[in-house]
Design a protein around this motif. Sequence first.
Motif, PDB file in Angstrom:
ATOM      1  N   ILE A 261       0.860  -1.192   0.000  1.00 29.09           N
ATOM      2  CA  ILE A 261       0.000   0.000   0.000  1.00 29.09           C
ATOM      3  C   ILE A 261       0.891   1.235   0.000  1.00 29.09           C
ATOM      4  N   LYS A 262       0.639   2.139  -0.909  1.00 29.85           N
ATOM      5  CA  LYS A 262       1.414   3.382  -0.983  1.00 29.85           C
ATOM      6  C   LYS A 262       0.870   4.387   0.023  1.00 29.85           C
ATOM      7  N   GLN A 263       1.716   5.341   0.384  1.00 33.11           N
ATOM      8  CA  GLN A 263       1.296   6.388   1.313  1.00 33.11           C
ATOM      9  C   GLN A 263       0.083   7.144   0.770  1.00 33.11           C
ATOM     10  N   GLU A 264       0.056   7.376  -0.535  1.00 30.49           N
ATOM     11  CA  GLU A 264      -1.059   8.105  -1.149  1.00 30.49           C
ATOM     12  C   GLU A 264      -2.374   7.347  -0.953  1.00 30.49           C
TER      13      GLU A 264
ATOM     14  N   ALA B  96      -3.399   7.573   2.644  1.00 29.62           N
ATOM     15  CA  ALA B  96      -3.882   8.933   2.888  1.00 29.62           C
ATOM     16  C   ALA B  96      -5.303   9.091   2.366  1.00 29.62           C
ATOM     17  N   ALA B  97      -5.564   8.587   1.171  1.00 29.19           N
ATOM     18  CA  ALA B  97      -6.902   8.700   0.587  1.00 29.19           C
ATOM     19  C   ALA B  97      -7.933   7.983   1.456  1.00 29.19           C
ATOM     20  N   GLU B  98      -7.589   6.797   1.953  1.00 31.28           N
ATOM     21  CA  GLU B  98      -8.505   6.043   2.810  1.00 31.28           C
ATOM     22  C   GLU B  98      -8.764   6.768   4.131  1.00 31.28           C
TER      23      GLU B  98
ATOM     24  N   GLN C 178      -0.931  12.980   1.799  1.00 31.31           N
ATOM     25  CA  GLN C 178       0.206  12.051   1.833  1.00 31.31           C
ATOM     26  C   GLN C 178       1.255  12.555   2.823  1.00 31.31           C
ATOM     27  N   GLN C 179       1.411  13.872   2.913  1.00 28.08           N
ATOM     28  CA  GLN C 179       2.375  14.451   3.852  1.00 28.08           C
ATOM     29  C   GLN C 179       1.982  14.136   5.294  1.00 28.08           C
ATOM     30  N   ALA C 180       0.681  14.105   5.569  1.00 27.59           N
ATOM     31  CA  ALA C 180       0.208  13.778   6.919  1.00 27.59           C
ATOM     32  C   ALA C 180       0.534  12.320   7.246  1.00 27.59           C
ATOM     33  N   VAL C 181       0.397  11.437   6.261  1.00 28.84           N
ATOM     34  CA  VAL C 181       0.748  10.027   6.479  1.00 28.84           C
ATOM     35  C   VAL C 181       2.238   9.914   6.743  1.00 28.84           C
TER      36      VAL C 181
END
Length: 134
Positions: A23-26, A29-31, A36-39
């Motif tokens: 799973i990518k950070q993006e 983040a979306a979920e 993405q920066q917050a993740v």
Amino acid sequence: METSSPKSHIGRKISRIRELRGIKQEALAAELGISQQAVSKIEQSEIIEDEALEKISKILGVTSEAIKHFTEESLIFHIQNMYDHSSAYTYNNQCTFNPIDKIVELYDEKVQLLERLLESEKEKVELLKKQNKS
């Protein structure tokens, strides 16, 4: 100056589990409905609130306890023992029936259905013959 051990760094554990799950950070983040920066910031944090950890654990498909207690060593142990037939991790995938008997049974059912279909077609032909004579 004391540095924190990787064993207690929840953010690193989340990052590693996320990577292992592909799973990518993006996507995470979306979920979560964040950037993405917050993740990235979460993954750099040593401590994470229980509520946030619960949300993340659900998305990653693990429990929050699994994240808290995650270690590379336990992962390697699990993988190594998954294929060791003498361990407690062995999965018993034996059939409870004879597959050949099941095939024969299905074949017999098919024959019976075809015989009934043939009988039905014969009845239709007889009815049509009677209608043509009248």
